[in-house]
Structure formats: structure tokens, C-alpha cells
Design a protein around this motif. Structure first.
Motif, PDB file in Angstrom:
ATOM      1  N   ALA A 295      31.584  48.356  46.485  1.00 12.78           N
ATOM      2  CA  ALA A 295      30.209  48.872  46.538  1.00 12.78           C
ATOM      3  C   ALA A 295      29.174  47.780  46.287  1.00 12.78           C
ATOM      4  O   ALA A 295      27.975  48.072  46.266  1.00 12.78           O
ATOM      5  N   GLY A 296      29.620  46.546  46.086  1.00 11.42           N
ATOM      6  CA  GLY A 296      28.695  45.447  45.834  1.00 11.42           C
ATOM      7  C   GLY A 296      28.125  45.435  44.429  1.00 11.42           C
ATOM      8  O   GLY A 296      27.119  44.774  44.172  1.00 11.42           O
ATOM      9  N   GLN A 297      28.781  46.128  43.508  1.00 15.15           N
ATOM     10  CA  GLN A 297      28.274  46.231  42.148  1.00 15.15           C
ATOM     11  C   GLN A 297      28.963  45.275  41.162  1.00 15.15           C
ATOM     12  O   GLN A 297      28.576  45.206  39.995  1.00 15.15           O
ATOM     13  N   ALA A 298      29.970  44.559  41.623  1.00 16.95           N
ATOM     14  CA  ALA A 298      30.699  43.615  40.757  1.00 16.95           C
ATOM     15  C   ALA A 298      31.138  42.428  41.597  1.00 16.95           C
ATOM     16  O   ALA A 298      31.391  42.576  42.807  1.00 16.95           O
ATOM     17  N   PRO A 299      31.204  41.231  40.995  1.00 12.31           N
ATOM     18  CA  PRO A 299      31.640  40.055  41.746  1.00 12.31           C
ATOM     19  C   PRO A 299      33.116  40.152  42.130  1.00 12.31           C
ATOM     20  O   PRO A 299      33.920  40.749  41.412  1.00 12.31           O
ATOM     21  N   ASP A 300      33.442  39.570  43.278  1.00  9.02           N
ATOM     22  CA  ASP A 300      34.812  39.604  43.788  1.00  9.02           C
ATOM     23  C   ASP A 300      35.599  38.435  43.188  1.00  9.02           C
ATOM     24  O   ASP A 300      35.291  37.273  43.457  1.00  9.02           O
ATOM     25  N   PRO A 301      36.624  38.697  42.376  1.00 10.34           N
ATOM     26  CA  PRO A 301      37.347  37.597  41.728  1.00 10.34           C
ATOM     27  C   PRO A 301      38.393  36.980  42.645  1.00 10.34           C
ATOM     28  O   PRO A 301      38.766  37.568  43.672  1.00 10.34           O
ATOM     29  N   ASP A 302      38.856  35.794  42.246  1.00  8.96           N
ATOM     30  CA  ASP A 302      40.002  35.180  42.916  1.00  8.96           C
ATOM     31  C   ASP A 302      41.314  35.690  42.323  1.00  8.96           C
ATOM     32  O   ASP A 302      42.314  35.799  43.044  1.00  8.96           O
ATOM     33  N   VAL A 303      41.302  35.969  41.039  1.00  8.88           N
ATOM     34  CA  VAL A 303      42.516  36.421  40.355  1.00  8.88           C
ATOM     35  C   VAL A 303      42.140  37.485  39.327  1.00  8.88           C
ATOM     36  O   VAL A 303      40.988  37.556  38.871  1.00  8.88           O
ATOM     37  N   VAL A 304      43.127  38.282  38.945  1.00 11.24           N
ATOM     38  CA  VAL A 304      42.950  39.327  37.929  1.00 11.24           C
ATOM     39  C   VAL A 304      44.003  39.110  36.846  1.00 11.24           C
ATOM     40  O   VAL A 304      45.150  38.733  37.150  1.00 11.24           O
ATOM     41  N   ILE A 305      43.612  39.331  35.585  1.00  9.25           N
ATOM     42  CA  ILE A 305      44.529  39.105  34.465  1.00  9.25           C
ATOM     43  C   ILE A 305      44.602  40.360  33.601  1.00  9.25           C
ATOM     44  O   ILE A 305      43.574  40.857  33.133  1.00  9.25           O
ATOM     45  N   TRP A 306      45.817  40.853  33.438  1.00  5.87           N
ATOM     46  CA  TRP A 306      46.088  41.958  32.526  1.00  5.87           C
ATOM     47  C   TRP A 306      46.662  41.400  31.228  1.00  5.87           C
ATOM     48  O   TRP A 306      47.245  40.322  31.206  1.00  5.87           O
ATOM     49  N   PRO A 307      46.583  42.156  30.139  1.00  4.20           N
ATOM     50  CA  PRO A 307      47.054  41.643  28.846  1.00  4.20           C
ATOM     51  C   PRO A 307      48.563  41.810  28.631  1.00  4.20           C
ATOM     52  O   PRO A 307      49.281  42.390  29.458  1.00  4.20           O
ATOM     53  N   GLU A 308      49.011  41.313  27.511  1.00  2.00           N
ATOM     54  CA  GLU A 308      50.366  41.544  27.026  1.00  2.00           C
ATOM     55  C   GLU A 308      50.615  43.042  26.893  1.00  2.00           C
ATOM     56  O   GLU A 308      49.747  43.796  26.463  1.00  2.00           O
ATOM     57  N   ASN A 309      51.822  43.487  27.295  1.00  2.00           N
ATOM     58  CA  ASN A 309      52.227  44.896  27.168  1.00  2.00           C
ATOM     59  C   ASN A 309      51.329  45.843  27.961  1.00  2.00           C
ATOM     60  O   ASN A 309      51.273  47.036  27.646  1.00  2.00           O
ATOM     61  N   SER A 310      50.625  45.340  28.975  1.00  2.00           N
ATOM     62  CA  SER A 310      49.821  46.251  29.795  1.00  2.00           C
ATOM     63  C   SER A 310      50.718  47.205  30.567  1.00  2.00           C
ATOM     64  O   SER A 310      50.278  48.289  30.961  1.00  2.00           O
ATOM     65  N   SER A 311      51.968  46.800  30.795  1.00  2.00           N
ATOM     66  CA  SER A 311      52.986  47.746  31.255  1.00  2.00           C
ATOM     67  C   SER A 311      53.949  47.965  30.099  1.00  2.00           C
ATOM     68  O   SER A 311      54.634  47.041  29.663  1.00  2.00           O
TER      69      SER A 311
END
Length: 556
Positions: A295-311
Motif C-alpha cells: 500500500a506504499g505505507q512502509a519501506p520495502d526491505p532487502d531482508v527480514v529478520i525474525w527473533p530467536e524461538n520465533s518458531s
């Protein structure tokens, strides 16, 4: 009647030697004992107060000048004392310090808090004895500062891999001392703080012993040198260059990142809630970010990082977990670093991993946590302790330690991944940088200790690592604190605790090495050896000065 000889009254009594004066002598001994007790309790109370002051120098209070004053207080309280007195003073200083510093352990249990505090205080017990011993030498502020480094060196490594919490450097992650980390790592920062405090104690003793200001050029020489040395240590960090821009030697100069903080159901030991809840939180937050980008409301990242134990479940053995991660990563369309617990290598073990998950090819490179936490992630001497401490049964599986460093390619960025408490260990972070990490990632799960001060303490350690290695540091936490830290240690952005959030930033990628990276642990070992040699020298000096026939225990 026969003649009688008059005998003087005094001569008729048995002669008594007035020299011993037994009652008076006993009273004198009792008075001296009472004076020692009073003096000992006063000294112990002052030591405890100084230990509490040192704890207040750390987050979440961050009154960093107290770290210098606490060192000065311990130096004054041990100066000129016997080694036995120094040992007790060090313990009286250390135990309350660790109890307050580690109060977040009450989540596990008060017995865990007091037990660990007692164990850690024994290192300061030894430090107190060393400070008392070396206080008899010329140049004692220098030797005392080296002993602070030696105490931290041993405590960071032993027992069971050590526990670095409470290093002087970690109370000085945004202070004039901090830039010194780029030259000699955390050990040099601790040394500078300890030497400054010891020099302050020296100046106090000069005034107290002389009763007035020094007179004449010679009298002013040593105090002036001490003041100049303390000023140089405190302000010298401003002269250390801290690079903050990216370079292109190893690839692009920067990367756009998004950090996902999905949050947990509740803080504490039972943070996981029902199965897949934590995973769904992070997947859902990622999908909301994808919608905002579209929607153009957030910048488009190159990478995404989840935390420890996110799964919270193994994606390799559970098809539903694998599918949910793939769905979220495909929706955002970017390489994502996922934190997951993976079963194996046998039925008794699990592995704490960061997995690079590609939106097209799925899971790829991974890093396994090298330093599991004793009693939290594995149980030493399990067969014995489980029978005695039933609470340990909650640690159903031991975490299997990884063997490699966390350098992985995540999209355009070669990252150096460390997991949770590993950020406290010098060698793990250093090896990651020297192994090619261009940006540091700290995947962490502090949900057990939310709103206790522990996440703030870990954030401070990450700030020091940024300066030490000249790298941006990205902290992704399940429940907070997630943060973006620049290479100079400044916090660009951070989240609140116990809330779902996302952070976006463009951070530099760097290949250059700091002097601390090149020297490694050499400064820490060199300073520690100097301190131990000073202890040996003090023993030799004490033996030479001891009168013949004196009791060695009096000075030992």
C-alpha cells in the motif's frame, strides 16, 4: 615466752608479680576484639553499599559514574588490609552487587538468584584478597586495575563456560570510556574504568594520610600525575575513530532491513502459550508489513529478520510449521532469517538455530547456537540433579551446542548471527566478525524476563559490541527489546516490551576490522598476567619484610 620477731604485714603475704595484670590484660583484649568487630561491620556495610552502587551503574538505571566510584570504594576498603580482610570485603561487596544486578532471575526462582549470586561473588572474594595484597606495592592502582580484568577473564569462562554479566565494561556502553572498546575490546574498557577508580582512591588516601594538600614541586608530582592519568583515561576515548559508513570491498555498502517482533502471550516461564502461537504472531506481523509495503505505507526491505524461538516448533519435522513459515516468507517476498528450535541430533537434544529462509527455495544455511545456557537450555549432571531439583524437569531436552560461527548470506548481506546470551561472550562475537560478518544480528528471546531489566542489560552489551567491532547491530526479540544500533553504538530505533512491532532501517555493511578485532583476547590476557605477577611480587615483598618468628597467618 620466747622472743618473737615482728614481721611486716606486706612481708607476710606471698609475693605476687604485678606484671601480668591478668584482669586488665583480658579487658584490653576484649576491647581490641570489640573494636575489630565494630570496624569489620562498618567496613562490611560500606562494601555492601559500594556493591549496590555498582549495580545501579548498570541498566536499567544507567548511572555509569557509580562504576568508577564503586571501584574506588573497594580499593579504599581493601587498602592496607590483610588478605583475609580483603577476601571478606570482596565478598561483602560482590554478593549484594550480583543479587541486585541479577534480580531478574527471580522469575526462575529466588533460590536460583541467590545461588548464582553466591557463586559469582566468590570471584570478587578473590579479587578483594588480591587488591589487599597488591595494595602494599608501589603503583598499586595499576596492579588493582589489572586484577579487575583478571577476575573478569576467569569469570567469563568458568565454570560451565562462564557468566560475563556484571563486567565493568557493560556498565559503560554509552560513556566516555566506550570508544576504547575499538582498541582493546571490553577488557580495555573494564581496565580503564578500574584504573580511573583506583587512581581516585589513591588521591583520597593522599589527602587523608597527609591531612592537607601536598607542598612543593615534589609533593605535587604524584597527585598531578594521577589526575592527568585519570583524565586521559576518561577523555581519551574521544580520540578513537569510530567508522560509521559502509564500504564496498565485500559487496554493497548498505542493506535495508525489517525486524519483526511478534510478541508472546505472556511474560515468564510459560511465555509460549499454545503450540504455534508465537510462530503465528511473527508470521502475522510479517504479513501485515507486506500489506503495508504494497500500500506504499512502509519501506520495502532487502531482508527480514525474525527473533530467536520465533518458531516454537521444528519446521523440518512438522509440515504445518514449515508451511506457515513458507506462507509468510512468500508473502513478504524477501529472504528471512527465522529463529527455530530444531530436533536432534538425537532424541535427548534440540538445537537453537537461525535459518535463512528463501521465498523461492525455502530453508537453506543455518547457524546453531554455540553456547547454550546452563540450567536454562541444558542441565549439567542431569542424572543426579534432576533427582534433587525437580524444577529442572521443565528442561525436558538439552540444547545441543553448534560447532560453527554464524556467518551466512542473507540476501545481499553477509550477516554475523549470534543468539541471545552469546552477545555477552567476547570470542563468539569476535569470531563472527573475523569470519566475515558485515553486520551483526542478535536473535533473542527475552520473554522469560520481560519488564525485569534483563532486556535492557542485553541491549547495552549489543551497543558495546557495535563500537568494539565497527558494525551495525540488529536485535530481533520476540517480546522486546528489538533495536537498530549504529556502528558508533547509538540507538537509531527500538521497540517497547510486550508489544508487537516492526522496525525498518538502512544500515551500513562493513568489512574493515578494528584494532580490537585484530588483537583478539591478547590485551585481556596481558593485563591479567600483569595483575597475577603483581600478586606474586607482593607475596615476595611481604616475606622479606616479615620479622623472623612472626606469624605468617597475620598477613595471609
Amino acid at each position: 615466752m620466747g622472743n618473737q620477731v615482728a614481721v611486716p604485714v606486706d612481708a607476710a603475704r606471698p609475693a605476687v608479680d604485678p606484671t601480668p595484670e591478668t584482669p586488665a590484660k583480658g579487658a584490653g583484649r576484649l576491647a581490641r576484639f570489640r573494636a575489630k568487630v565494630r570496624g569489620g561491620w562498618k567496613r562490611s556495610a560500606l562494601a555492601a553499599a559500594a556493591g549496590l552502587a555498582l549495580a545501579a551503574a548498570f541498566p536499567p538505571y544507567d548511572i555509569w559514574p557509580l562504576s568508577v566510584l564503586a571501584v574506588a570504594a573497594l580499593a579504599l576498603l581493601t587498602h592496607g588490609r590483610t588478605v583475609r580482610q580483603g577476601l571478606w570485603t570482596g565478598f561483602a561487596f560482590g554478593f549484594p552487587f550480583f543479587v541486585w544486578l541479577l534480580v531478574w532471575l527471580r522469575v526462575i526462582g529466588w533460590d536460583a538468584l541467590f545461588g548464582l549470586s553466591l557463586a559469582e561473588a566468590m570471584f570478587l572474594w578473590a579479587l578483594g584478597g588480591g587488591l589487599a595484597l597488591t595494595s602494599r606495592l608501589r603503583g598499586w592502582p595499576l596492579w588493582g586495575a589489572c586484577l579487575w580484568v583478571a577476575e573478569e577473564l576467569v569469570r567469563d569462562r568458568e565454570p560451565l563456560g562462564g557468566f560475563p554479566w556484571g563486567r565493568l565494561a557493560f556498565a559503560n556502553t554509552a560513556t566516555p570510556f566506550t570508544p576504547l572498546a575499538a582498541l582493546g575490546g571490553a577488557a580495555l574498557v573494564s581496565f580503564a574504568v578500574a584504573l580511573t577508580g583506583s587512581l581516585l582512591a589513591y588521591l583520597v588516601l593522599r589527602v587523608v594520610h597527609r591531612g592537607s594538600a601536598p607542598t612543593g614541586p615534589v609533593g605535587w608530582l604524584k597527585p598531578t600525575a594521577a589526575v592527568l592519568a585519570a583524565a586521559a583515561l576518561t577523555g581519551g576515548g574521544a580520540l578513537v575513530p569510530i567508522p560509521t559508513t559502509g564500504d564496498t570491498a565485500g559487496g554493497p555498502a548498505s542493506v535495508k532491513v525489517a525486524l519483526i517482533q511478534g510478541n508472546v502471550q505472556q511474560p515468564g516461564m510459560d511465555f509460549l502459550g499454545r503450540p504455534m502461537q508465537v510462530l503465528n504472531n511473527h508470521a502475522g506481523e510479517t504479513e501485515r508489513l507486506a500489506a503495508a509495503i504494497k500500500a506504499g505505507q512502509a519501506p520495502d526491505p532487502d531482508v527480514v529478520i525474525w527473533p530467536e524461538n520465533s518458531s516454537d516448533l521444528d519446521p523440518y519435522s512438522d509440515p504445518a510449521v514449515y508451511a506457515r513459515i513458507t506462507e509468510a516468507v512468500t508473502t513478504i517476498g524477501k529472504p528471512t532469517l527465522v529463529g527455530a528450535l530444531v530436533n536432534g541430533p538425537d532424541a535427548q537434544h534440540v538445537q537453537n538455530e537461525g535459518i535463512v529462509w528463501d521465498p523461492i527455495s525455502g530453508p537453506g544455511a543455518h547457524y546453531t547456537k554455540q553456547h547454550p545456557v546452563p540450567f536454562g537450555e541444558y542441565v549439567p549432571f542431569r542424572s543426579v540433579l534432576m533427582k534433587v531439583i525437580t524444577r529442572l524437569q521443565r528442561v525436558a531436552h538439552d540444547f545441543y551446542p553448534g560447532k560453527g560461527i554464524g556467518v551466512m548470506q542473507l540476501g545481499p548481506a553477509r550477516i554475523g548471527d549470534v543468539i541471545c546470551f552469546e552477545v555477552a561472550y567476547d570470542d563468539i562475537v569476535r569470531n563472527t566478525v573475523n569470519g566475515g560478518g558485515r553486520v551483526l544480528v542478535v536473535q533473542t528471546n527475552n520473554a522469560d524476563y520481560a519488564d525485569t531489566g534483563q532486556p535492557d542489560q542485553q541491549l547495552a552489551m549489543s551497543r558495546l559490541r557495535a563500537v568494539e567491532h565497527g558494525r551495525a547491530v540488529l536485535i530481533a526479540a520476540t517480546s522486546g527489546i528489538s533495536a537498530v544500533i549504529r556502528p558508533d553504538g547509538t540507538i537509531e530505533s527500538r521497540t517497547a516490551e510486550m508489544t508487537a512491532a516492526e522496525l525498518s532501517a538502512t544500515v551500513p555493511l562493513r568489512d574493515g576490522k578494528t584494532l580490537a578485532d585484530r588483537l583478539g583476547a591478547a590485551p585481556e590476557w596481558a593485563l591479567s598476567v600483569i595483575g597475577l605477577l603483581a600478586c606474586g611480587g607482593a607475596v615476595l615483598v611481604s616475606r622479606r619484610r616479615r620479622p623472623s618468628g612472626s606469624d605468617p597467618a597475620a598477613t595471609a
